[in-house]
Design a protein around this motif. Structure first.
Motif, PDB file in Angstrom:
ATOM      1  N   HIS A 183      35.352  40.413  44.826  1.00  0.00           N
ATOM      2  CA  HIS A 183      35.488  39.949  43.440  1.00  0.00           C
ATOM      3  C   HIS A 183      36.543  40.817  42.761  1.00  0.00           C
ATOM      4  CE1 HIS A 183      34.443  37.827  39.843  1.00  0.00           C
ATOM      5  NE2 HIS A 183      33.903  38.866  39.236  1.00  0.00           N
ATOM      6  N   VAL A 184      37.799  40.525  43.077  1.00  0.00           N
ATOM      7  CA  VAL A 184      38.925  41.334  42.584  1.00  0.00           C
ATOM      8  C   VAL A 184      39.371  40.776  41.234  1.00  0.00           C
ATOM      9  CG1 VAL A 184      41.254  42.173  43.064  1.00  0.00           C
ATOM     10  CG2 VAL A 184      39.627  41.854  44.943  1.00  0.00           C
ATOM     11  N   ILE A 185      39.002  41.498  40.178  1.00  0.00           N
ATOM     12  CA  ILE A 185      39.356  41.077  38.815  1.00  0.00           C
ATOM     13  C   ILE A 185      40.137  42.174  38.101  1.00  0.00           C
ATOM     14  CG2 ILE A 185      37.460  39.430  38.574  1.00  0.00           C
ATOM     15  CD1 ILE A 185      35.880  41.620  37.098  1.00  0.00           C
ATOM     16  N   GLY A 186      40.515  43.217  38.858  1.00  0.00           N
ATOM     17  CA  GLY A 186      41.246  44.337  38.282  1.00  0.00           C
ATOM     18  C   GLY A 186      42.740  44.081  38.222  1.00  0.00           C
ATOM     19  N   THR A 187      43.493  45.141  37.986  1.00  0.00           N
ATOM     20  CA  THR A 187      44.930  45.018  37.749  1.00  0.00           C
ATOM     21  C   THR A 187      45.715  44.598  38.988  1.00  0.00           C
ATOM     22  OG1 THR A 187      45.171  47.394  38.146  1.00  0.00           O
ATOM     23  CG2 THR A 187      44.894  46.686  35.854  1.00  0.00           C
ATOM     24  N   LEU A 188      45.106  44.683  40.166  1.00  0.00           N
ATOM     25  CA  LEU A 188      45.805  44.313  41.403  1.00  0.00           C
ATOM     26  C   LEU A 188      45.651  42.833  41.743  1.00  0.00           C
ATOM     27  CD1 LEU A 188      44.950  47.305  43.781  1.00  0.00           C
ATOM     28  CD2 LEU A 188      47.125  46.860  42.624  1.00  0.00           C
ATOM     29  N   LYS A 189      44.907  42.077  40.973  1.00  0.00           N
ATOM     30  CA  LYS A 189      44.505  40.727  41.397  1.00  0.00           C
ATOM     31  C   LYS A 189      45.681  39.798  41.673  1.00  0.00           C
ATOM     32  CE  LYS A 189      43.668  38.685  36.792  1.00  0.00           C
ATOM     33  NZ  LYS A 189      44.274  39.764  36.004  1.00  0.00           N
ATOM     34  N   ASP A 190      46.831  40.062  41.058  1.00  0.00           N
ATOM     35  CA  ASP A 190      48.005  39.209  41.291  1.00  0.00           C
ATOM     36  C   ASP A 190      49.101  39.930  42.080  1.00  0.00           C
ATOM     37  OD1 ASP A 190      46.932  37.045  39.767  1.00  0.00           O
ATOM     38  OD2 ASP A 190      47.469  38.127  37.940  1.00  0.00           O
TER      39      ASP A 190
END
Length: 289
Positions: free
Chosen positions: A211-218
Motif C-alpha cells: 500500500h504505497v501512498i508515500g512520496t515514492l508512489k509515482d
C-alpha cells in the motif's frame, strides 16, 4: 561518519585496500536497516571487502522523526551514498548491491555513470513504484478474500496502524517477502527497526509493502537506466513481491545485463537460498574483476 550536520553509521568487513572492488550494500525500505543484509559480509572470506551502512533516519544513523516529506527525498539518499563512497576513499573502485528500494537507488546512482563504479547488482527491486503497485494488486487478489477485504477496509478508513491490519498483512509477507519460518534473526532485526521509527518508511513508502501512498508512489528509474554502463546482475525470487513484470524494464533497457531467478525464494533470496545466492554473487564478482 559525518553527513551534512548528521551521521551515517557504517561498518567495513575485509580490507578496503585489497585491490578488489568494494561491495557496498544499499539496503531497502526506505527506512529499513543493514541488518538483514549482514550475510553479504561472507564475501570477505573470498577477498571482497564489504561495506554496510544504515541510511539516514534509521538504525545507527541519525534519526530525524520531526522532518517532513520535503526532507526525505531520493536526492538526500543519493547524496548520502556519494558521501559514504568519498569518505571511505572507495569511489574509484566499487560495486553496488542494491536490494528492494536500495536497488532503485543504486540504479539511479549508476545511471550517472560514476567513473569508479565497476558493477551493479539490482536485487528484488522494481523499476518503478507504479509497476510495483500494479503487481501488488495482482498478488493481493490471490490472498484469501477475507484477508484482502480486511486490508482494503483499513486502508479506506485510514486505520492501517491497527493490530487487525498488521495481522492481515502477514499472509502477504509470508508468501512474498520472506517464506522462512521462523523469520531469520537478521531480517527480524530490520523488520522491527522499521516499526521502532517508521518516519522514513511511512513518509516515502506507506503503511505496508503493498500500500504505497508515500512520496515514492509515482517514482521510478525507467527514464534513466538505459545509461547504466557497467555489467549488471538482476536477482529475483520466484515468489517475489518484485514480480517479473516489475523487473523486466531493467532487463530490457540496461545494455549489459543478466538475470538470475531463485526458484525457492521470495523477496530475500540471500536468506532463503544463501548457498546458491553466494555462488551466483561470487561468480558475478569474479567475472567483472
Amino acid at each position: 561518519m559525518p553527513f551534512r550536520e548528521h551521521k551515517t553509521w557504517y561498518r567495513v568487513t575485509g580490507d578496503l585496500n585489497s585491490g578488489k572492488p568494494v561491495v557496498v550494500a544499499v539496503h531497502g525500505g526506505p527506512g529499513s536497516t543493514h541488518d538483514y543484509l549482514l550475510n553479504l559480509a561472507e564475501l570477505s572470506a573470498q577477498g571482497w571487502p564489504v561495506v554496510h551502512y544504515d541510511q539516514i533516519g534509521n538504525g545507527g544513523s541519525t534519526h530525524l522523526p520531526d522532518r517532513g516529506a520535503d526532507f526525505w527525498t531520493v536526492e538526500l539518499f543519493l547524496d548520502e551514498l556519494d558521501n559514504l563512497l568519498g569518505a571511505l576513499g572507495i569511489s574509484d573502485n566499487y560495486v553496488l548491491f542494491g536490494q528492494s528500494w536500495g536497488g532503485l537507488l543504486a540504479a539511479k546512482h549508476a545511471a550517472g555513470r560514476p567513473a569508479g563504479l565497476r558493477g551493479l547488482v539490482v536485487a528484488n527491486a522494481p523499476a518503478s513504484y507504479p509497476l510495483w503497485l500494479q503487481e501488488a494488486k495482482v498478488l493481493r487478489d490471490q490472498l484469501p478474500a477475507e484477508v484482502n477485504e480486511t486490508l482494503i477496509r483499513h486502508e479506506a478508513a485510514g486505520t492501517t496502524d491497527s493490530q487487525e491490519y498488521f495481522n492481515a498483512m502477514m499472509p502477504f509477507y509470508l508468501r512474498h517477502v520472506c517464506r522462512m519460518d521462523p523469520w531469520p534473526r537478521d531480517f527480524m532485526a530490520s523488520f522491527m527497526e522499521v516499526y521502532n521509527d517508521p518516519t522514513v518508511y511511512r513518509t516515502m513508502n506507506g503503511p505496508s509493502e503493498f500500500h504505497v501512498i508515500g512520496t515514492l508512489k509515482d517514482w521510478g528509474v525507467t527514464d534513466c537506466i538505459e545509461h547504466i554502463a557497467v555489467p549488471t546482475l538482476l536477482i529475483s525470487g520466484a515468489f517475489d513481491e518484485a514480480t517479473p513484470a516489475t523487473v523486466q524494464p531493467y532487463a530490457d533497457l540496461i545494455p549489459d545485463v543478466s538475470w538470475e531467478v531463485f526458484e525457492n525464494s521470495s523477496h530475500m533470496p540471500h536468506l532463503e537460498e544463501p548457498e546458491r545466492f553466494l555462488e551466483v554473487l561470487s561468480g558475478y564478482l569474479r567475472r567483472i574483476h
